[in-house]
Write a protein that holds these residues in place. Sequence first.
Motif, PDB file in Angstrom:
ATOM      1  N   TYR A 214      47.412  34.925  39.936  1.00 51.18           N
ATOM      2  CA  TYR A 214      46.932  34.254  39.093  1.00 51.18           C
ATOM      3  C   TYR A 214      47.280  33.573  38.120  1.00 51.18           C
ATOM      4  O   TYR A 214      47.867  32.447  37.548  1.00 51.18           O
ATOM      5  CB  TYR A 214      45.703  35.111  37.737  1.00 51.18           C
ATOM      6  CG  TYR A 214      45.083  34.550  36.366  1.00 51.18           C
ATOM      7  CD1 TYR A 214      43.842  33.890  36.991  1.00 51.18           C
ATOM      8  CD2 TYR A 214      45.606  34.469  35.678  1.00 51.18           C
ATOM      9  CE1 TYR A 214      43.529  33.299  36.178  1.00 51.18           C
ATOM     10  CE2 TYR A 214      45.152  33.654  34.443  1.00 51.18           C
ATOM     11  CZ  TYR A 214      43.579  33.232  34.229  1.00 51.18           C
ATOM     12  OH  TYR A 214      43.103  31.998  33.814  1.00 51.18           O
TER      13      TYR A 214
ATOM     14  N   GLU B 162      39.306  30.821  30.392  1.00 47.05           N
ATOM     15  CA  GLU B 162      39.004  31.534  31.087  1.00 47.05           C
ATOM     16  C   GLU B 162      38.197  32.870  31.051  1.00 47.05           C
ATOM     17  O   GLU B 162      37.237  33.115  32.248  1.00 47.05           O
ATOM     18  CB  GLU B 162      39.752  31.644  32.061  1.00 47.05           C
ATOM     19  CG  GLU B 162      40.046  29.686  32.473  1.00 47.05           C
ATOM     20  CD  GLU B 162      41.358  29.441  33.688  1.00 47.05           C
ATOM     21  OE1 GLU B 162      41.229  30.437  34.435  1.00 47.05           O
ATOM     22  OE2 GLU B 162      41.693  28.479  33.703  1.00 47.05           O
ATOM     23  N   PHE B 163      38.570  33.469  29.435  1.00 49.64           N
ATOM     24  CA  PHE B 163      38.556  35.106  29.726  1.00 49.64           C
ATOM     25  C   PHE B 163      37.080  34.881  28.689  1.00 49.64           C
ATOM     26  O   PHE B 163      37.638  33.751  27.663  1.00 49.64           O
ATOM     27  CB  PHE B 163      39.298  35.924  29.484  1.00 49.64           C
ATOM     28  CG  PHE B 163      40.124  36.299  30.947  1.00 49.64           C
ATOM     29  CD1 PHE B 163      39.909  37.656  31.960  1.00 49.64           C
ATOM     30  CD2 PHE B 163      40.339  35.545  31.599  1.00 49.64           C
ATOM     31  CE1 PHE B 163      40.343  38.691  32.191  1.00 49.64           C
ATOM     32  CE2 PHE B 163      41.250  35.568  33.167  1.00 49.64           C
ATOM     33  CZ  PHE B 163      41.259  36.911  33.139  1.00 49.64           C
ATOM     34  N   ARG B 164      36.227  35.694  28.866  1.00 49.34           N
ATOM     35  CA  ARG B 164      34.788  35.536  27.577  1.00 49.34           C
ATOM     36  C   ARG B 164      35.582  36.582  26.506  1.00 49.34           C
ATOM     37  O   ARG B 164      35.779  37.582  27.300  1.00 49.34           O
ATOM     38  CB  ARG B 164      33.560  35.549  28.373  1.00 49.34           C
ATOM     39  CG  ARG B 164      32.071  35.316  27.175  1.00 49.34           C
ATOM     40  CD  ARG B 164      31.335  35.488  27.641  1.00 49.34           C
ATOM     41  NE  ARG B 164      30.989  36.699  28.547  1.00 49.34           N
ATOM     42  CZ  ARG B 164      30.894  37.584  29.854  1.00 49.34           C
ATOM     43  NH1 ARG B 164      31.425  36.633  30.498  1.00 49.34           N
ATOM     44  NH2 ARG B 164      30.168  38.720  29.677  1.00 49.34           N
TER      45      ARG B 164
ATOM     46  N   PHE C  10      42.777  41.276  26.890  1.00 53.25           N
ATOM     47  CA  PHE C  10      43.459  40.533  27.056  1.00 53.25           C
ATOM     48  C   PHE C  10      44.441  40.302  27.884  1.00 53.25           C
ATOM     49  O   PHE C  10      45.580  39.543  28.352  1.00 53.25           O
ATOM     50  CB  PHE C  10      42.693  38.690  26.390  1.00 53.25           C
ATOM     51  CG  PHE C  10      41.813  38.916  26.194  1.00 53.25           C
ATOM     52  CD1 PHE C  10      40.432  39.039  27.583  1.00 53.25           C
ATOM     53  CD2 PHE C  10      41.119  38.273  25.416  1.00 53.25           C
ATOM     54  CE1 PHE C  10      39.164  38.709  26.992  1.00 53.25           C
ATOM     55  CE2 PHE C  10      39.393  37.903  25.128  1.00 53.25           C
ATOM     56  CZ  PHE C  10      39.239  38.552  26.053  1.00 53.25           C
TER      57      PHE C  10
ATOM     58  N   ILE D  52      43.870  31.953  29.883  1.00 52.40           N
ATOM     59  CA  ILE D  52      43.737  33.025  29.864  1.00 52.40           C
ATOM     60  C   ILE D  52      42.354  32.748  28.343  1.00 52.40           C
ATOM     61  O   ILE D  52      41.288  33.437  28.429  1.00 52.40           O
ATOM     62  CB  ILE D  52      44.949  34.684  28.980  1.00 52.40           C
ATOM     63  CG1 ILE D  52      45.003  35.204  30.578  1.00 52.40           C
ATOM     64  CG2 ILE D  52      43.383  36.027  28.445  1.00 52.40           C
ATOM     65  CD1 ILE D  52      46.191  35.913  29.546  1.00 52.40           C
TER      66      ILE D  52
ATOM     67  N   VAL E 294      46.240  41.807  30.602  1.00 53.22           N
ATOM     68  CA  VAL E 294      45.577  41.392  31.669  1.00 53.22           C
ATOM     69  C   VAL E 294      47.385  40.815  31.513  1.00 53.22           C
ATOM     70  O   VAL E 294      47.748  40.301  33.196  1.00 53.22           O
ATOM     71  CB  VAL E 294      44.534  39.822  31.465  1.00 53.22           C
ATOM     72  CG1 VAL E 294      44.182  39.077  32.556  1.00 53.22           C
ATOM     73  CG2 VAL E 294      43.303  41.364  31.965  1.00 53.22           C
TER      74      VAL E 294
ATOM     75  N   PHE F 233      40.116  42.248  35.035  1.00 55.18           N
ATOM     76  CA  PHE F 233      40.067  40.950  36.168  1.00 55.18           C
ATOM     77  C   PHE F 233      39.278  40.466  36.264  1.00 55.18           C
ATOM     78  O   PHE F 233      38.687  39.432  36.031  1.00 55.18           O
ATOM     79  CB  PHE F 233      41.297  41.749  36.030  1.00 55.18           C
ATOM     80  CG  PHE F 233      41.756  39.506  37.002  1.00 55.18           C
ATOM     81  CD1 PHE F 233      43.224  39.124  36.208  1.00 55.18           C
ATOM     82  CD2 PHE F 233      41.562  39.570  38.074  1.00 55.18           C
ATOM     83  CE1 PHE F 233      43.271  38.355  36.939  1.00 55.18           C
ATOM     84  CE2 PHE F 233      42.060  38.165  38.857  1.00 55.18           C
ATOM     85  CZ  PHE F 233      42.614  37.415  37.986  1.00 55.18           C
TER      86      PHE F 233
ATOM     87  N   ASN G 298      35.498  40.691  36.149  1.00 59.46           N
ATOM     88  CA  ASN G 298      34.631  40.204  34.900  1.00 59.46           C
ATOM     89  C   ASN G 298      35.216  38.882  34.245  1.00 59.46           C
ATOM     90  O   ASN G 298      34.313  37.946  33.771  1.00 59.46           O
ATOM     91  CB  ASN G 298      34.301  41.208  34.525  1.00 59.46           C
ATOM     92  CG  ASN G 298      33.402  42.441  35.257  1.00 59.46           C
ATOM     93  OD1 ASN G 298      32.801  42.815  35.976  1.00 59.46           O
ATOM     94  ND2 ASN G 298      32.945  43.573  34.552  1.00 59.46           N
ATOM     95  N   ARG G 299      36.155  39.011  33.597  1.00 59.94           N
ATOM     96  CA  ARG G 299      36.944  37.866  33.628  1.00 59.94           C
ATOM     97  C   ARG G 299      36.103  37.800  31.602  1.00 59.94           C
ATOM     98  O   ARG G 299      36.029  36.737  31.436  1.00 59.94           O
ATOM     99  CB  ARG G 299      36.670  36.498  33.283  1.00 59.94           C
ATOM    100  CG  ARG G 299      37.585  36.097  34.799  1.00 59.94           C
ATOM    101  CD  ARG G 299      39.008  36.361  34.930  1.00 59.94           C
ATOM    102  NE  ARG G 299      39.227  35.513  35.871  1.00 59.94           N
ATOM    103  CZ  ARG G 299      39.741  35.496  37.110  1.00 59.94           C
ATOM    104  NH1 ARG G 299      39.593  37.103  37.572  1.00 59.94           N
ATOM    105  NH2 ARG G 299      40.228  34.613  37.817  1.00 59.94           N
TER     106      ARG G 299
END
Length: 292
Positions: A134, A159-161, A187, A156, A190, A177, A179-180
Amino acid sequence: MIYDIQHVTTYEYESAVSFARCTLRLEPLNGGGQELISHSVDIRPRPVERTARRDFYGTLTESIVIDKSHRNLRIDSRSRVKLSRKPPERSASSPAWENVREAAFAASSLGPSSPIGYVFASALVPILKPATDYAAASFPASAGILTSAADLMRRIRNEFRYDPKATVISTPLTEVFGNRAGVCQDFAHVMIAGLRGLGLPAAYVSGYLRTIPPEGQQRLQGADATHAWVSLWCGEALGWIGFDPTNDLIVANDHIILGMGRDFADVSPVDGIIVGSPKQKLGVAVDVMLIA
């Protein structure tokens, strides 16, 4: 900028606790464009034993022992700091990331600021191939490390919630990672995993972020919270640069550093053990006030 910070941690126990041993890492860093003016911690009930030392990373680590039966524990930390950082622009010229990687592995020092200590996997941040792949999308061959890291940070953020209910402290990075979703701690982990997978030195930073209320509304005391972000070694000339993937920000004068380590386990503001109650309620309130 000068800030006053109050950080109050409270524990309410279901039944009486007869013994508690806690580790506190609540003194803001002195250095890196940050000057510590004052700091104090008030603890109720008062500890029977209280000792302090600097850990390997330079963080003031205070150990306390409470042997008096209690149902509530309150830790009230108050600090004043002055910030004067001048971060680079994300589009500024910087060394190719491959050159930074080579320089990190060639480092001769094993001290706390040496990049080599932040290249390898740590307890909470394993090297994950999906995270490495990624991150690699933001690091094409010969690209500048600043622009590449800023692109990874932006991705990040987008694209991550952000979801406080998605994870707990013990949630594995593989699940975060996959489940984002998660919070600032997740974060940061990650981003660190991706950077380390590429051979780049990345550290976890614990601290505070000043929040600005919507126009026309007053700040709410305790509305701020502890925060986490990433510090990336960008070569000898640039040194360590902060990246906040939760907010897509290069760290400047709204971020106040408590400590830096390999992951959250190295810089947890408060942790410890108790004897007695099987259940507890934790409360954390942080107020960051700009005074000058």
